[in-house]
Design a protein around this motif. Structure first.
Motif, PDB file in Angstrom:
ATOM      1  N   VAL A 139       0.853  -1.185   0.000  1.00  0.00           N
ATOM      2  CA  VAL A 139       0.000   0.000   0.000  1.00  0.00           C
ATOM      3  C   VAL A 139       0.889   1.235   0.000  1.00  0.00           C
ATOM      4  N   VAL A 140       0.776   2.012  -1.069  1.00  0.00           N
ATOM      5  CA  VAL A 140       1.542   3.250  -1.206  1.00  0.00           C
ATOM      6  C   VAL A 140       0.596   4.410  -0.931  1.00  0.00           C
ATOM      7  N   VAL A 141       0.809   5.093   0.174  1.00  0.00           N
ATOM      8  CA  VAL A 141       0.027   6.276   0.533  1.00  0.00           C
ATOM      9  C   VAL A 141       0.892   7.467   0.161  1.00  0.00           C
ATOM     10  N   GLU A 142       0.359   8.348  -0.705  1.00  0.00           N
ATOM     11  CA  GLU A 142       1.170   9.476  -1.132  1.00  0.00           C
ATOM     12  C   GLU A 142       0.399  10.778  -1.077  1.00  0.00           C
ATOM     13  N   GLY A 143       1.111  11.835  -0.668  1.00  0.00           N
ATOM     14  CA  GLY A 143       0.502  13.146  -0.619  1.00  0.00           C
ATOM     15  C   GLY A 143       1.363  14.123   0.166  1.00  0.00           C
ATOM     16  N   ILE A 144       0.897  15.348   0.223  1.00  0.00           N
ATOM     17  CA  ILE A 144       1.605  16.354   1.013  1.00  0.00           C
ATOM     18  C   ILE A 144       1.647  15.893   2.467  1.00  0.00           C
ATOM     19  N   MET A 145       0.534  15.470   2.983  1.00  0.00           N
ATOM     20  CA  MET A 145       0.374  14.922   4.330  1.00  0.00           C
ATOM     21  C   MET A 145       1.156  15.696   5.391  1.00  0.00           C
ATOM     22  N   ASN A 146       0.681  16.889   5.633  1.00  0.00           N
ATOM     23  CA  ASN A 146       1.208  17.745   6.681  1.00  0.00           C
ATOM     24  C   ASN A 146       1.386  16.921   7.959  1.00  0.00           C
ATOM     25  N   ALA A 147       2.571  16.985   8.540  1.00  0.00           N
ATOM     26  CA  ALA A 147       2.881  16.168   9.718  1.00  0.00           C
ATOM     27  C   ALA A 147       1.908  16.408  10.871  1.00  0.00           C
ATOM     28  N   GLY A 148       1.533  17.648  11.092  1.00  0.00           N
ATOM     29  CA  GLY A 148       0.628  17.959  12.193  1.00  0.00           C
ATOM     30  C   GLY A 148      -0.733  17.302  12.065  1.00  0.00           C
ATOM     31  N   ARG A 149      -1.231  17.171  10.843  1.00  0.00           N
ATOM     32  CA  ARG A 149      -2.557  16.588  10.628  1.00  0.00           C
ATOM     33  C   ARG A 149      -2.529  15.084  10.384  1.00  0.00           C
ATOM     34  N   TYR A 150      -1.475  14.567   9.791  1.00  0.00           N
ATOM     35  CA  TYR A 150      -1.472  13.176   9.337  1.00  0.00           C
ATOM     36  C   TYR A 150      -0.619  12.230  10.170  1.00  0.00           C
ATOM     37  N   GLN A 151       0.185  12.764  11.083  1.00  0.00           N
ATOM     38  CA  GLN A 151       1.094  11.897  11.837  1.00  0.00           C
ATOM     39  C   GLN A 151       0.361  10.757  12.544  1.00  0.00           C
ATOM     40  N   ARG A 152      -0.702  11.063  13.249  1.00  0.00           N
ATOM     41  CA  ARG A 152      -1.424  10.029  14.009  1.00  0.00           C
ATOM     42  C   ARG A 152      -1.934   8.924  13.083  1.00  0.00           C
ATOM     43  N   THR A 153      -2.519   9.290  11.957  1.00  0.00           N
ATOM     44  CA  THR A 153      -3.032   8.319  10.997  1.00  0.00           C
ATOM     45  C   THR A 153      -1.906   7.463  10.428  1.00  0.00           C
ATOM     46  N   LEU A 154      -0.801   8.093  10.070  1.00  0.00           N
ATOM     47  CA  LEU A 154       0.322   7.336   9.520  1.00  0.00           C
ATOM     48  C   LEU A 154       0.910   6.392  10.560  1.00  0.00           C
ATOM     49  N   GLU A 155       0.946   6.821  11.799  1.00  0.00           N
ATOM     50  CA  GLU A 155       1.431   5.960  12.881  1.00  0.00           C
ATOM     51  C   GLU A 155       0.489   4.766  13.077  1.00  0.00           C
ATOM     52  N   GLN A 156      -0.807   4.993  12.988  1.00  0.00           N
ATOM     53  CA  GLN A 156      -1.787   3.903  13.101  1.00  0.00           C
ATOM     54  C   GLN A 156      -1.627   2.899  11.966  1.00  0.00           C
ATOM     55  N   LEU A 157      -1.420   3.389  10.758  1.00  0.00           N
ATOM     56  CA  LEU A 157      -1.229   2.485   9.619  1.00  0.00           C
ATOM     57  C   LEU A 157       0.058   1.684   9.763  1.00  0.00           C
ATOM     58  N   ALA A 158       1.117   2.336  10.208  1.00  0.00           N
ATOM     59  CA  ALA A 158       2.383   1.622  10.414  1.00  0.00           C
ATOM     60  C   ALA A 158       2.223   0.501  11.438  1.00  0.00           C
ATOM     61  N   ALA A 159       1.377   0.720  12.422  1.00  0.00           N
ATOM     62  CA  ALA A 159       1.170  -0.276  13.476  1.00  0.00           C
ATOM     63  C   ALA A 159       0.454  -1.524  12.972  1.00  0.00           C
ATOM     64  N   ILE A 160      -0.326  -1.403  11.918  1.00  0.00           N
ATOM     65  CA  ILE A 160      -1.049  -2.586  11.417  1.00  0.00           C
ATOM     66  C   ILE A 160      -0.378  -3.232  10.204  1.00  0.00           C
ATOM     67  N   ALA A 161       0.644  -2.593   9.669  1.00  0.00           N
ATOM     68  CA  ALA A 161       1.376  -3.152   8.526  1.00  0.00           C
ATOM     69  C   ALA A 161       2.408  -4.164   9.011  1.00  0.00           C
ATOM     70  N   SER A 162       2.723  -5.130   8.159  1.00  0.00           N
ATOM     71  CA  SER A 162       3.793  -6.062   8.526  1.00  0.00           C
ATOM     72  C   SER A 162       5.132  -5.336   8.569  1.00  0.00           C
ATOM     73  N   ARG A 163       5.294  -4.398   7.668  1.00  0.00           N
ATOM     74  CA  ARG A 163       6.461  -3.523   7.630  1.00  0.00           C
ATOM     75  C   ARG A 163       6.016  -2.182   7.077  1.00  0.00           C
ATOM     76  N   SER A 164       6.717  -1.140   7.454  1.00  0.00           N
ATOM     77  CA  SER A 164       6.390   0.177   6.911  1.00  0.00           C
ATOM     78  C   SER A 164       7.679   0.913   6.570  1.00  0.00           C
ATOM     79  N   HIS A 165       7.588   1.700   5.507  1.00  0.00           N
ATOM     80  CA  HIS A 165       8.742   2.449   5.014  1.00  0.00           C
ATOM     81  C   HIS A 165       8.273   3.849   4.644  1.00  0.00           C
ATOM     82  N   PHE A 166       8.979   4.830   5.114  1.00  0.00           N
ATOM     83  CA  PHE A 166       8.586   6.224   4.935  1.00  0.00           C
ATOM     84  C   PHE A 166       9.638   6.971   4.131  1.00  0.00           C
TER      85      PHE A 166
END
Length: 174
Positions: free
Chosen positions: A79-106
């Motif tokens: 799953v490739v999530v791409e966008g500007i994704m301002n850290a202040g607004r998207y950090q929590r969501t990205l952290e949640q996704l990383a927690a359910i992935a087998s591996r995550s790469h940023f």
């Protein structure tokens, strides 16, 4: 998830300012996989086309993006999530996704405004956004505080960035 289910998929996050090359890299990465193996979740498509809403903290975009990405991860996709994704607004969501992935790469682009404007002028959709709009969206380098991102500067071509992302994602799926 039970022991007999396939493991969660691999999360790849591509973040950076508008015009930095994220969408191009996401398309190159997806093209390297067999059909149905790689899901690209573009923030702009979710926000502008699916929801037609402004980018703000309480926007539904964040929840919809998370839901689509989680669906792909639950099915074992890259799953490739791409966008500007301002850290202040998207950090929590990205952290949640990383927690359910087998591996995550940023991966994140750190490209000066002048270069993003130059790159934008070469795109097919260059008429869709003004220089003033692009300048208003520009936020400079915004690292996430829960993960180390591979940082691409203006010297890294789209092909070189895609190759790096692919190498990392392929290694993660072995």
């Amino acid at each position: 998830m039970t022991a007999v289910e396939a493991p969660a998929g691999v999360l790849v996050v591509l973040r950076g300012n508008s015009g930095s090359g994220k969408s191009t890299v996401a398309a190159l990465v997806q093209a390297d996989f067999e059909p149905g193996e790689c899901l690209v979740v573009p923030q702009d498509v979710v926000r502008r086309q699916l929801l037609n809403e402004a980018d703000r903290a309480e926007a539904a975009t964040i929840d919809v993006l998370r839901t689509i990405a989680a669906w792909g991860l639950a099915r074992g996709l890259v799953v490739v999530v791409e966008g500007i994704m301002n850290a202040g607004r998207y950090q929590r969501t990205l952290e949640q996704l990383a927690a359910i992935a087998s591996r995550s790469h940023f991966f994140a682009w750190d490209v000066p405004l002048e270069e993003t404007l130059r790159r934008h002028a070469t795109r097919a959709k260059s008429e869709a956004f003004t220089v003033d709009e692009m300048s208003g969206w520009y936020h400079g380098w915004q690292p996430l505080d829960f993960v180390t991102e591979t940082r691409f500067d203006a010297s890294v071509s789209a092909r070189a960035a895609a190759d790096r992302v692919l190498e990392t994602a392929r290694r993660a799926t072995l």
